[in-house]
Design an enzyme around this catalytic site. Structure first.
Site, PDB file in Angstrom:
ATOM      1  N   LYS A 166      26.343  48.785  39.915  1.00 48.92           N
ATOM      2  CA  LYS A 166      27.076  50.018  40.167  1.00 48.92           C
ATOM      3  C   LYS A 166      26.120  51.202  40.238  1.00 48.92           C
ATOM      4  CE  LYS A 166      31.262  48.276  39.936  1.00 48.92           C
ATOM      5  NZ  LYS A 166      32.206  48.274  41.073  1.00 48.92           N
ATOM      6  N   ASP A 194      26.951  49.342  44.694  1.00 51.27           N
ATOM      7  CA  ASP A 194      28.354  49.718  44.888  1.00 51.27           C
ATOM      8  C   ASP A 194      28.560  51.150  44.432  1.00 51.27           C
ATOM      9  OD1 ASP A 194      31.070  49.790  45.194  1.00 51.27           O
ATOM     10  OD2 ASP A 194      31.519  48.143  43.834  1.00 51.27           O
ATOM     11  N   GLU A 220      27.864  49.241  49.211  1.00 49.61           N
ATOM     12  CA  GLU A 220      29.310  48.998  49.208  1.00 49.61           C
ATOM     13  C   GLU A 220      30.089  50.276  48.926  1.00 49.61           C
ATOM     14  OE1 GLU A 220      32.357  46.309  46.486  1.00 49.61           O
ATOM     15  OE2 GLU A 220      30.410  45.502  47.064  1.00 49.61           O
ATOM     16  N   GLU A 246      37.671  46.550  49.792  1.00 52.68           N
ATOM     17  CA  GLU A 246      38.475  46.165  48.624  1.00 52.68           C
ATOM     18  C   GLU A 246      39.710  47.043  48.456  1.00 52.68           C
ATOM     19  OE1 GLU A 246      36.863  48.099  44.621  1.00 52.68           O
ATOM     20  OE2 GLU A 246      35.239  47.141  45.718  1.00 52.68           O
ATOM     21  N   ASP A 269      40.275  41.754  49.354  1.00 53.22           N
ATOM     22  CA  ASP A 269      40.648  41.206  48.055  1.00 53.22           C
ATOM     23  C   ASP A 269      41.995  40.519  48.227  1.00 53.22           C
ATOM     24  OD1 ASP A 269      41.769  40.869  45.431  1.00 53.22           O
ATOM     25  OD2 ASP A 269      40.274  42.278  44.673  1.00 53.22           O
ATOM     26  N   HIS A 296      36.195  40.444  47.788  1.00 52.64           N
ATOM     27  CA  HIS A 296      36.124  41.160  46.523  1.00 52.64           C
ATOM     28  C   HIS A 296      36.963  40.418  45.486  1.00 52.64           C
ATOM     29  CE1 HIS A 296      37.797  44.269  43.712  1.00 52.64           C
ATOM     30  NE2 HIS A 296      36.530  44.643  43.679  1.00 52.64           N
ATOM     31  N   GLU A 330      32.343  37.157  45.041  1.00 50.05           N
ATOM     32  CA  GLU A 330      31.972  37.990  43.894  1.00 50.05           C
ATOM     33  C   GLU A 330      32.344  37.300  42.586  1.00 50.05           C
ATOM     34  OE1 GLU A 330      32.334  42.621  42.398  1.00 50.05           O
ATOM     35  OE2 GLU A 330      33.765  41.863  43.892  1.00 50.05           O
TER      36      GLU A 330
END
Length: 377
Positions: A166, A194, A220, A246, A269, A296, A330
């Protein structure tokens, strides 16, 4: 094979004090999801997972049952289309599609059990015996300066060859975190980052300029999901692949992005985009425009199993025997009792891959005692 009943089980696992973790926009203090139970007339039961706030999903259940109870389980996708068309004022970005997503997983699980076939054979056929994962971690926390390096060290000790961390606090912070991860993981690990849509176009450009020398696999969600024009500009400019998806719902959302070639990697997702029903259509759009896909996953072990079956069913086109970059699923490394503890046989990666289940349905077995412990009252 007629649907007799559908029920929702709201789940929540509180994180220990001081253990909140998450992204640039917020930290999670609990993990929550909705387990879907779909029962056929002969007693066969399918399991699925719906994203979103469990209490909101529960409010939609009477509406959904009115359309689906009494429907043949193999005809269920026509009922979804009817719901979206009739209730178009609700939109597709929200609870109606969350719920459809989980119900569709459960329907395919139940159908597979009835037919004696794994889900991947029902949604396209088995293309792969195992799927590759990337380890998702490097979270922001209440004390990121203290907690970041131990997370990266755990990734290194775990031998993960592809990871995601992240970022998104600021471009300067992004470079600091990525430089640390690259130093600790070495030159050969694929590092994705991300931003969780926390930047405007100018900030995304500044961040990518700083990160490009560190050989980033993808950036991302650099921008808001609504900023399709920004994504188009950024994708044309960026020397690093752009990934997103996502927070997109149904193939309609993805088509707007794909038609403008505004993304390099799409990330549906299955627990919110419309389940396998929409996932298959999204994958078809990506294949027709020669885009990569990576689902995702940030829920329970049920959603992970669905993603594994989904990826195992996808063609490798335009590749053949030599696939330069395998499609990645993921795998969340965060504290999450809902990923492993509610299943008797959770799917776990070994040497960077998860073996695709061949048992009927999703090939997972729910531990109902554990579900009861996490049931939201």
């Amino acid at each position: 094979m007629v649907i007799q009943d559908i029920s929702f089980v709201p789940l929540q696992a509180q994180l220990p004090g001081g253990g909140a973790y998450g992204m640039s926009k917020s930290l999670a203090t609990a993990r929550a999801t909705t387990l879907v139970r779909l029962k056929l007339a002969d007693g066969t039961e399918g399991i699925g997972e719906a994203w979103g706030m469990p209490q909101v999903n529960l409010a939609y259940l009477p509406l959904l049952k009115g359309y689906l109870v009494g429907t043949h389980v193999l005809d269920i996708e026509h009922a979804y289309s009817l719901m979206l068309a009739r209730h178009y004022h609700f939109g597709v970005q929200g609870p109606l599609t969350w719920c459809i997503s989980g119900i569709d997983m459960a329907a395919k699980d139940a159908a597979g059990k009835m037919l004696g076939q794994p889900v991947h054979r029902l949604i396209g056929g088995k293309q792969a015996d195992k799927v590759h994962i990337y380890a998702s971690g490097g979270y922001l926390t209440e004390n990121s300066a203290r907690d970041f390096e131990p997370q990266i060290e755990a990734m290194a000790k775990g031998g993960h060859r592809a990871v995601k961390i992240k970022i998104g606090v600021s471009p300067a912070s992004d470079e600091e975190r990525v430089a640390t991860a690259r130093r600790m993981l070495g030159p050969d690990v694929d590092i994705m980052v991300d931003i969780n849509s926390n930047y405007t176009l100018d900030l995304a450009r500044e961040s990518i300029t700083r990160l490009a020398p560190y050989k980033i696999g993808w950036v991302e969600e650099p921008l808001s999901p609504q900023d399709v024009s920004g994504y188009e500009i950024l994708q044309r400019w960026s020397q690093v692949p752009i990934a997103t998806g996502e927070a997109l719902y149904t193939a309609f959302d993805f088509k707007r992005l794909i038609d403008r070639r505004a993304v390099d990697v799409i990330q549906p997702d299955l627990s919110l985009c419309g389940g396998f029903w929409q996932g298959k259509q999204i994958a078809q759009l990506a294949m027709m425009d020669h885009l990569r896909l990576s689902p995702h996953v940030w829920g329970s072990g049920v959603g992970l199993a669905a993603a594994v079956h989904f990826v195992a069913s996808l063609p490798v086109y335009p590749h053949t025997n030599n696939v330069p970059r395998p499609t990645l699923v993921e795998y969340d490394l965060g504290t999450n009792p809902l990923r492993d503890s509610i299943l008797k046989n959770p799917l776990k990666p070994v040497d960077g891959v998860i073996v695709v289940p061949d048992a009927p349905g999703l090939g997972i077995e729910v531990d109902w005692d554990a579900v009861e412990r996490h049931a939201l009252r």
